[in-house]
Design an enzyme around this catalytic site. Structure first.
Site, PDB file in Angstrom:
ATOM      1  N   ASP A 240       0.839  -1.191   0.000  1.00 48.08           N
ATOM      2  CA  ASP A 240       0.000   0.000   0.000  1.00 48.08           C
ATOM      3  C   ASP A 240       0.880   1.249   0.000  1.00 48.08           C
ATOM      4  OD1 ASP A 240      -2.467   1.297   0.069  1.00 48.08           O
ATOM      5  OD2 ASP A 240      -2.417   1.495   2.253  1.00 48.08           O
TER       6      ASP A 240
ATOM      7  N   ASP B 288       2.028   5.216  -5.381  1.00 46.21           N
ATOM      8  CA  ASP B 288       1.365   6.471  -5.042  1.00 46.21           C
ATOM      9  C   ASP B 288       2.188   7.658  -5.531  1.00 46.21           C
ATOM     10  OD1 ASP B 288       0.053   8.619  -4.001  1.00 46.21           O
ATOM     11  OD2 ASP B 288       0.090   7.938  -1.917  1.00 46.21           O
TER      12      ASP B 288
ATOM     13  N   GLU C 279      -3.364   6.405  -7.565  1.00 47.27           N
ATOM     14  CA  GLU C 279      -4.173   7.384  -6.833  1.00 47.27           C
ATOM     15  C   GLU C 279      -4.218   8.684  -7.607  1.00 47.27           C
ATOM     16  OE1 GLU C 279      -3.939   9.900  -2.666  1.00 47.27           O
ATOM     17  OE2 GLU C 279      -3.647   7.728  -2.545  1.00 47.27           O
TER      18      GLU C 279
ATOM     19  N   GLY D  72      -5.832   7.601   9.197  1.00 45.28           N
ATOM     20  CA  GLY D  72      -5.745   7.781  10.640  1.00 45.28           C
ATOM     21  C   GLY D  72      -7.094   8.022  11.290  1.00 45.28           C
TER      22      GLY D  72
ATOM     23  N   HIS E 234      -9.438   5.013   0.777  1.00 48.56           N
ATOM     24  CA  HIS E 234      -8.418   5.001   1.828  1.00 48.56           C
ATOM     25  C   HIS E 234      -8.952   5.753   3.042  1.00 48.56           C
ATOM     26  CE1 HIS E 234      -4.713   3.543  -0.334  1.00 48.56           C
ATOM     27  NE2 HIS E 234      -5.599   3.644  -1.325  1.00 48.56           N
TER      28      HIS E 234
ATOM     29  N   ASN F  73      -9.593   0.477   2.752  1.00 50.30           N
ATOM     30  CA  ASN F  73      -8.362   0.274   3.503  1.00 50.30           C
ATOM     31  C   ASN F  73      -8.577   0.525   4.989  1.00 50.30           C
ATOM     32  OD1 ASN F  73      -7.422   0.129   0.864  1.00 50.30           O
ATOM     33  ND2 ASN F  73      -5.508   1.170   1.345  1.00 50.30           N
TER      34      ASN F  73
ATOM     35  N   THR G 114      -5.948   1.648  11.272  1.00 52.08           N
ATOM     36  CA  THR G 114      -6.042   2.219  12.615  1.00 52.08           C
ATOM     37  C   THR G 114      -6.944   1.383  13.523  1.00 52.08           C
ATOM     38  OG1 THR G 114      -5.650   4.447  11.754  1.00 52.08           O
ATOM     39  CG2 THR G 114      -6.634   4.283  13.936  1.00 52.08           C
TER      40      THR G 114
END
Length: 318
Positions: free
Chosen positions: A81, A103, A133, A184, A211, A233, A236
């Site tokens: 990733d 990315d 992306e 996050g 994401h 995705n 966390t």
């Protein structure tokens, strides 16, 4: 079984559910994720991200991720990733990862296309898939995935028409989009642009990726998937679940690491099961994939096997 992304995401796109990517920087996380997928008979995507490599070097995580995928009773994609560097993506492919994300979202548009097209050609030569992306998914403060906190994320939302051009010119197998999501834990409730998701899904023919899934509400997930998201995705939520379980288990200094490991594995399993059910991928592992979801190399192997069986049959009946 180890598969590439097309083998799990094309059926998901067709049947309007999503497959989770869960990052596994150690064995406890990986065991919990695989256990959840096998329990729920769900395909799953498992891997790591370049920003997580300080916690689990690429070579070391490959030693357990790839064998576990091959032994699993469900389809498992091993995915890099947010590969930020060319060399990291190449290393992952050489180690046997079945999918990579290159990315280049912070690069100028034409540079993003050039670099991702080059990597797409390389990944496909390995029989692997690639995610790109367009737009840019930033990070919430304190995110383990990075430190790209955007003052105004809407300036980096994915443009649907550019998405069409990008997919056509790069040859990516999946597209990560920016629609109000971030990596996050969210400090404030996120506001996803569902209309943009729907428009992009109708504009491009590849599966879309969301994401920054940890922290979204169940309703956010369900609507995003209805509008066209095929891959979500998660890191966390399982990361925090493992730590919470270990802290609850650690009641005194007489505890050892072997007292904590089972708690972490079980917590990750249960959190992954919740997401699998929410995404609608439970029970999908036993379904036959469409031929269109197989890679060219897989189709060639299948053709050779069929031809060999037919030859043996004809020889035995001649």
């Amino acid at each position: 079984m180890l598969v590439n992304m097309n083998e799990v995401l094309l059926p998901a796109k067709r049947d309007q559910y999503a497959v989770g990517l869960f990052n596994a920087v150690n064995l406890e996380l990986a065991r919990g994720i695989i256990n959840a997928a096998e329990t729920m008979q769900s395909p799953v995507i498992m891997g790591t991200a370049e920003v997580l490599l300080p916690y689990g070097p690429l070579e070391e995580v490959s030693y357990y991720l790839i064998p576990m995928a091959k032994k699993a009773r469900v389809p498992v994609v091993i995915h890099l990733d947010h590969g930020l560097n060319y060399d990291t993506c190449i290393r992952a492919l050489k180690l046997g990862f079945s999918s990579v994300m290159y990315d280049c979202s912070i690069d100028p548009y034409e540079e993003n296309i050039r670099k991702v097209k080059e990597m797409a050609d390389i990944a496909h030569s390995y029989g692997a898939t690639i995610e790109g992306e367009l737009g840019h998914v930033g990070d919430n403060e304190g995110s383990a995935e990075g430190s790209s906190c955007l003052t105004d994320p809407s300036q980096y939302y994915t443009d649907p028409e550019r998405a069409r051009d990008y997919v056509k010119r790069t040859g990516v197998d999946a597209l990560a989009i920016a629609v109000g999501n971030a990596h996050g834990a969210y400090k404030l409730p996120p506001k996803l642009d569902f209309k943009r998701i729907r428009t992009i899904a109708r504009t491009v023919d590849v599966p879309l990726v969301l994401h920054g899934g940890s922290g979204l509400t169940d309703q956010d997930f369900k609507q995003a998937i209805r509008e066209g998201i095929s891959k979500v995705n998660i890191f966390t939520d399982i990361n925090v679940a493992a730590v919470k379980a270990e802290l609850e288990k650690f009641t005194d200094m007489n505890k050892g690491i072997i007292d904590l490991i089972p708690a972490a594995v079980e917590a990750v399993k249960q959190e992954s099961i919740k997401k699998i059910q929410l995404f609608g991928s439970d029970g999908r592992a036993g379904r036959e994939p469409a031929f269109g979801s197989l890679s060219a190399s897989d189709l060639e192997k299948l053709t050779q096997l069929v031809a060999a069986e037919v030859a043996k049959y004809l020889k035995g009946n001649s």
